[in-house]
Design a protein around this motif. Structure first.
Motif, short mmCIF file in Angstrom:
data_model
loop_
_atom_site.label_atom_id
_atom_site.label_comp_id
_atom_site.label_asym_id
_atom_site.label_seq_id
_atom_site.Cartn_x
_atom_site.Cartn_y
_atom_site.Cartn_z
N GLN A 269 51.67 29.33 13.09
CA GLN A 269 52.90 28.70 12.72
C GLN A 269 53.24 28.67 10.93
O GLN A 269 52.69 28.45 10.03
N VAL A 270 54.62 28.63 10.81
CA VAL A 270 54.86 28.21 9.43
C VAL A 270 56.08 27.17 9.16
O VAL A 270 56.50 26.88 9.33
N ALA A 271 55.29 26.57 7.30
CA ALA A 271 55.14 25.31 7.51
C ALA A 271 55.77 25.66 5.96
O ALA A 271 55.37 26.33 5.40
N PHE A 272 57.58 24.82 5.63
CA PHE A 272 57.99 24.64 4.63
C PHE A 272 57.36 23.29 4.08
O PHE A 272 59.20 22.01 4.68
N PRO A 273 56.72 22.54 3.36
CA PRO A 273 57.06 21.17 3.48
C PRO A 273 58.21 21.00 2.37
O PRO A 273 58.68 22.08 1.55
N ASP A 274 58.88 19.71 2.60
CA ASP A 274 59.53 19.33 2.14
C ASP A 274 60.58 20.89 1.80
O ASP A 274 61.81 20.30 1.05
N ASP A 275 60.88 21.33 2.71
CA ASP A 275 61.17 22.03 3.23
C ASP A 275 61.60 23.50 2.14
O ASP A 275 62.95 24.36 1.79
N GLN A 276 60.48 23.59 1.51
CA GLN A 276 60.70 24.38 0.51
C GLN A 276 59.40 25.54 0.45
O GLN A 276 58.63 25.22 1.49
N GLY A 277 59.85 26.67 -0.29
CA GLY A 277 59.27 28.05 -0.27
C GLY A 277 59.34 28.16 -1.41
O GLY A 277 60.19 28.76 -2.20
N TYR A 278 57.85 29.21 -2.12
CA TYR A 278 57.68 29.62 -3.16
C TYR A 278 58.47 30.92 -3.75
O TYR A 278 57.80 32.32 -2.59
N ALA A 279 59.20 31.97 -3.58
CA ALA A 279 60.43 32.36 -3.89
C ALA A 279 58.99 33.93 -5.18
O ALA A 279 59.40 33.34 -6.32
N ASN A 280 59.12 34.63 -4.59
CA ASN A 280 58.14 35.91 -5.71
C ASN A 280 58.60 37.17 -5.42
O ASN A 280 58.13 37.83 -5.80
N PRO A 281 59.86 37.24 -5.83
CA PRO A 281 60.29 38.95 -6.43
C PRO A 281 60.24 39.28 -6.75
O PRO A 281 58.93 39.48 -8.00
N GLU A 282 60.01 41.00 -6.24
CA GLU A 282 58.94 41.87 -7.19
C GLU A 282 59.86 43.05 -7.63
O GLU A 282 61.41 43.04 -6.96
N GLY A 283 59.56 43.71 -8.72
CA GLY A 283 60.32 44.83 -9.24
C GLY A 283 60.31 45.88 -9.98
O GLY A 283 59.16 46.40 -9.88
N MET A 284 61.08 46.97 -10.26
CA MET A 284 61.20 48.22 -11.15
C MET A 284 61.23 48.18 -12.50
O MET A 284 62.72 47.58 -12.79
N ALA A 285 60.37 48.53 -12.62
CA ALA A 285 60.68 49.40 -14.57
C ALA A 285 60.31 49.81 -14.45
O ALA A 285 59.49 50.72 -14.53
N ILE A 286 61.37 50.71 -15.99
CA ILE A 286 60.67 52.48 -16.91
C ILE A 286 60.09 52.02 -18.06
O ILE A 286 60.58 50.94 -18.46
N PHE A 287 58.65 51.88 -18.45
CA PHE A 287 58.14 52.37 -19.01
C PHE A 287 59.12 53.01 -20.56
O PHE A 287 59.62 54.18 -20.47
N GLU A 288 58.62 52.43 -21.47
CA GLU A 288 59.63 52.90 -22.70
C GLU A 288 58.85 53.74 -23.16
O GLU A 288 59.98 55.19 -23.76
N ASP A 289 57.61 55.17 -22.59
CA ASP A 289 57.44 55.96 -22.49
C ASP A 289 58.27 57.09 -22.03
O ASP A 289 57.73 58.32 -21.69
N ALA A 290 58.80 56.44 -20.92
CA ALA A 290 59.09 57.90 -19.74
C ALA A 290 59.37 59.08 -20.06
O ALA A 290 60.17 59.25 -21.51
N THR A 291 58.80 60.22 -19.50
CA THR A 291 59.96 61.30 -20.23
C THR A 291 60.98 61.89 -18.86
O THR A 291 61.55 62.52 -19.19
N ASN A 292 61.41 61.25 -18.15
CA ASN A 292 62.46 61.72 -17.26
C ASN A 292 62.95 60.20 -16.62
O ASN A 292 62.87 60.00 -15.58
N VAL A 293 63.01 60.18 -17.94
CA VAL A 293 64.24 58.36 -17.42
C VAL A 293 65.99 58.49 -16.12
O VAL A 293 65.49 57.54 -16.14
N ALA A 294 66.37 59.82 -16.70
CA ALA A 294 67.39 60.28 -15.44
C ALA A 294 66.66 60.19 -14.28
O ALA A 294 67.62 59.12 -13.15
N LEU A 295 66.03 60.08 -13.64
CA LEU A 295 65.12 60.32 -12.41
C LEU A 295 64.68 59.33 -11.69
O LEU A 295 64.76 58.57 -10.60
#
Length: 369
Positions: A269-295
């Motif tokens: 069973q899933v519980a959200f105390p105080d009707d809350q849950g902690y959001a933890n989005p994941e993202g993607m980034a391009i390194f400064e040293d990337a050699t194939n930025v377009a791709l």
């Protein structure tokens, strides 16, 4: 990173298909983001469960992306044990980084980068040209990571919550409830120094009780018998699934996993105390040293396609980053994945000023419990 890979019955690769080019949502063929070069090798760093384990998303992403871009090759690199700190150390040592993309950043990682990078913040990754990602406007509101340098684009999100056995313990209405006698020796959580969900739960308590009150709250949890283990695997598959404890800090998609595995949902069973849950989005980034930025920009656009968003969500058991109409999820996922009425998160600015101190202060008292 602590991640759960999805285990077989809801994977939708067969239904979506890989033959030929993937289709755009308007019926035309999927293309890249603008007029870019599709050839070459794209090297992508990510956490282990994206590419290893049972039915991970990584192999599907590689096959589908290369199918759409026949002259390109996607090469995965597993994130080193030191996590993002490994690449901060490389940058500080003046060493080139032999990768193009980092898949799996969260806001805490950005803070680690900007706190640890010599010469000021805003480095390691490029400021993104969001206009080069055609589908960037599909990302749902509320997933922004607050990066003042615009280096990251979300691709999925999870919500930290409590998972419990309703045959042994009642749903806790608030976080404060967990300090009451009825919840003595009930809860198992993770070390905030070594675990993403453990740190997220700590930040949730800081949001709830404030910088001046969270340690006292944890002292009350400690007096009530909270158990703290190193990582999510130990706490979930160990103490919780072995029925040593009837409640665990975990993800709000737990029932997706449990139903697919045939587990009794009484214990999931899933519980959200105080009707809350902690959001933890994941993202993607391009390194400064990337050699194939377009791709790299082509890959970002592909990751936000409807097919890729559905696969990532169902195989990683996380929520898509895009609006619901752009992710065709399995009916069981829609049924068993739960969103808290009030997602909470601690933003970049607050974390940048305080994260290390908060975690260190917590660890001195509680990391060895």
């Amino acid at each position: 990173m602590d991640r759960r890979t999805f285990v077989s019955t809801l994977g939708s690769g067969a239904a979506l298909g890989l033959a030929g080019c993937l289709s755009r949502d308007d019926g035309t063929e999927d293309g890249g983001a603008g007029e870019t070069e599709d050839d070459g090798t794209l090297t992508v760093v990510t956490y282990s469960s994206m590419i290893d384990g049972t039915n991970p998303a990584g192999p599907w992403l590689k096959e589908a992306f290369e199918d759409e871009h026949p002259d390109a090759e996607l090469e995965w690199i597993q994130l080193p044990d030191q996590g993002i700190a490994h690449y901060v150390q490389q940058a500080n040592a003046g060493q080139g980084i032999d990768a193009d993309v980092y898949l799996g950043l969260n806001v805490d990682d950005l803070v680690t980068v900007d706190d640890g990078l010599d010469g000021g913040d805003g480095g390691l990754f490029r400021e993104l040209d969001f206009a080069s990602v055609e589908r960037a406007d599909r990302v749902r509101d509320g997933l922004e990571m607050g990066d003042p340098h615009g280096r990251v684009l979300p691709y999925d999100t999870g919500y930290i919550c409590l998972v419990y056995d309703e045959s042994e313990v009642d749903e806790p209405e608030t976080l404060e409830t967990l300090t009451e006698p009825a919840y003595e020796d009930v809860l198992v959580t993770q070390n905030a120094q070594t675990s993403d969900p453990g740190q997220a739960f700590l930040l949730w308590t800081i949001d709830a009780f404030g910088e001046g009150g969270y340690l006292e709250y944890w002292r009350e949890l400690g007096a009530n018998g909270v158990r703290i283990l190193d990582d999510w695997t130990d706490s979930y598959y160990g103490a919780y699934m072995e029925e040593e404890r009837p409640m665990v800090v975990s993800y709000s998609t737990d029932q997706v996993f449990a139903s697919a595995e045939g587990h009794d949902l009484t214990r999931h069973q899933v519980a959200f105390p105080d009707d809350q849950g902690y959001a933890n989005p994941e993202g993607m980034a391009i390194f400064e040293d990337a050699t194939n930025v377009a791709l790299a920009y082509d890959f970002f656009d592909f990751v936000l396609s409807s097919a890729a968003q559905a696969e990532i969500a169902q195989r990683n058991v996380q929520f898509p980053a895009v609006e619901p109409e752009y992710a065709d999820l399995d009916e069981a996922f829609d049924r068993y994945a739960h969103v808290p009425p009030e997602p909470v998160t601690v933003g970049y600015d607050d974390l940048r000023e305080n994260l290390d101190g908060w975690v260190d202060d917590w660890a001195r008292e509680f990391a060895s419990r």
